[in-house]
Design a protein around this motif. Structure first.
Motif, short mmCIF file in Angstrom:
data_model
loop_
_atom_site.label_atom_id
_atom_site.label_comp_id
_atom_site.label_asym_id
_atom_site.label_seq_id
_atom_site.Cartn_x
_atom_site.Cartn_y
_atom_site.Cartn_z
N TRP A 1 0.78 -1.40 -0.21
CA TRP A 1 -0.09 -0.03 0.03
C TRP A 1 0.91 1.34 0.09
O TRP A 1 0.44 2.21 -0.09
N LEU B 1 -7.59 7.24 -6.93
CA LEU B 1 -7.08 6.20 -6.67
C LEU B 1 -8.22 5.03 -6.41
O LEU B 1 -7.61 3.66 -7.00
N GLY B 2 -8.98 5.20 -5.90
CA GLY B 2 -10.19 4.36 -6.16
C GLY B 2 -10.84 3.83 -7.48
O GLY B 2 -10.93 2.65 -7.60
N ALA B 3 -10.87 5.07 -8.09
CA ALA B 3 -11.43 4.49 -9.35
C ALA B 3 -10.23 4.03 -10.19
O ALA B 3 -10.57 2.99 -10.98
N SER B 4 -9.07 4.14 -10.02
CA SER B 4 -7.77 3.59 -10.85
C SER B 4 -7.86 2.11 -10.43
O SER B 4 -7.84 1.18 -11.24
N TRP B 5 -8.07 1.76 -9.13
CA TRP B 5 -7.97 0.43 -8.66
C TRP B 5 -9.25 -0.28 -9.16
O TRP B 5 -8.99 -1.43 -9.63
N ARG B 6 -10.47 0.19 -9.19
CA ARG B 6 -11.55 -0.46 -9.64
C ARG B 6 -11.56 -0.73 -11.07
O ARG B 6 -11.78 -2.09 -11.37
N LEU C 1 -7.82 10.38 -3.17
CA LEU C 1 -8.19 9.17 -2.90
C LEU C 1 -9.59 8.66 -3.72
O LEU C 1 -9.34 7.39 -4.16
N VAL C 2 -10.26 9.54 -4.35
CA VAL C 2 -11.28 9.14 -5.38
C VAL C 2 -10.76 8.77 -6.55
O VAL C 2 -11.10 7.62 -7.13
N LEU D 1 -1.45 7.13 0.16
CA LEU D 1 -2.67 6.79 1.00
C LEU D 1 -2.49 7.16 2.39
O LEU D 1 -3.33 7.66 3.26
N ARG E 1 -8.62 14.19 -0.60
CA ARG E 1 -9.96 13.45 -0.85
C ARG E 1 -10.09 13.10 -2.08
O ARG E 1 -10.56 12.18 -2.70
#
Length: 172
Positions: A67, A158-163, A155-156, A72, A152
């Motif tokens: 991580w 990163l989350g979109a990239s991960w998904r 983070l959005v 993060l 923030r």
């Protein structure tokens, strides 16, 4: 993540409680607190806007190796600070590597590079060098609120990239 909240009510026991807790906390106490009064030193008191009397110390932030390097830690820290800072006049930290396993596998140049990167992350949030590798952050800092919004958003992303990486069908 480990934070240590010290209520500075003018009692000398706040200073000594930090010494009993850990060497790192005691080092921070020696720089920012008056051992006679248990309050902020005059210099620190003049540096920070009065928004409370407590001290919040960011003692350790540790992420599992997979991580790390994604930003993060900064996101998680700024959210933790935001939740814990009520009644605090200052947030303090002493940035650097604390993972003992990491220490044994790094040469000096890599050690310095990683420590510099960690320090830059905390400076981005709004921590400023006070003295002796002790960094202070004012909870009333505009940098803190601005960076919270920026992080923030990160983070959005990163989350979109991960998904999107997880939803790509394999081509086997």
């Amino acid at each position: 993540m480990a934070f240590y909240r010290v209520h500075l009510d003018g009692a000398r026991n706040a200073f000594w409680a930090m010494e009993e807790e850990s060497e790192e906390l005691y080092e921070i106490a020696q720089v920012v607190l008056d051992p006679e009064t248990g309050s902020f030193t005059t210099e620190v008191g003049e540096l920070l806007e009065y928004v409370g009397s407590a001290l919040l110390v960011m003692d350790r932030v540790t992420l599992d190796p997979p991580w790390r390097g994604h930003g993060l830690a900064s996101v998680l820290v700024i959210e933790a600070i935001h939740r814990l800072m009520a009644g605090c006049r200052a947030v303090a930290c002493s940035p650097g590597i604390t993972d003992l396993e990491t220490r044994s596998v790094m040469d000096r140049s890599e050690w310095d590079r990683v420590n510099a990167k960690i320090t830059q992350g905390w400076e981005r949030i709004g921590f400023r060098l006070y003295r002796d590798n002790i960094y202070l952050l004012s909870p009333s800092s505009q940098d803190l609120e601005e960076q919270r919004g920026v992080l923030r958003g990160r983070l959005v992303e990163l989350g979109a990239s991960w998904r999107s990486e997880r939803s790509v069908p394999s081509r086997e």
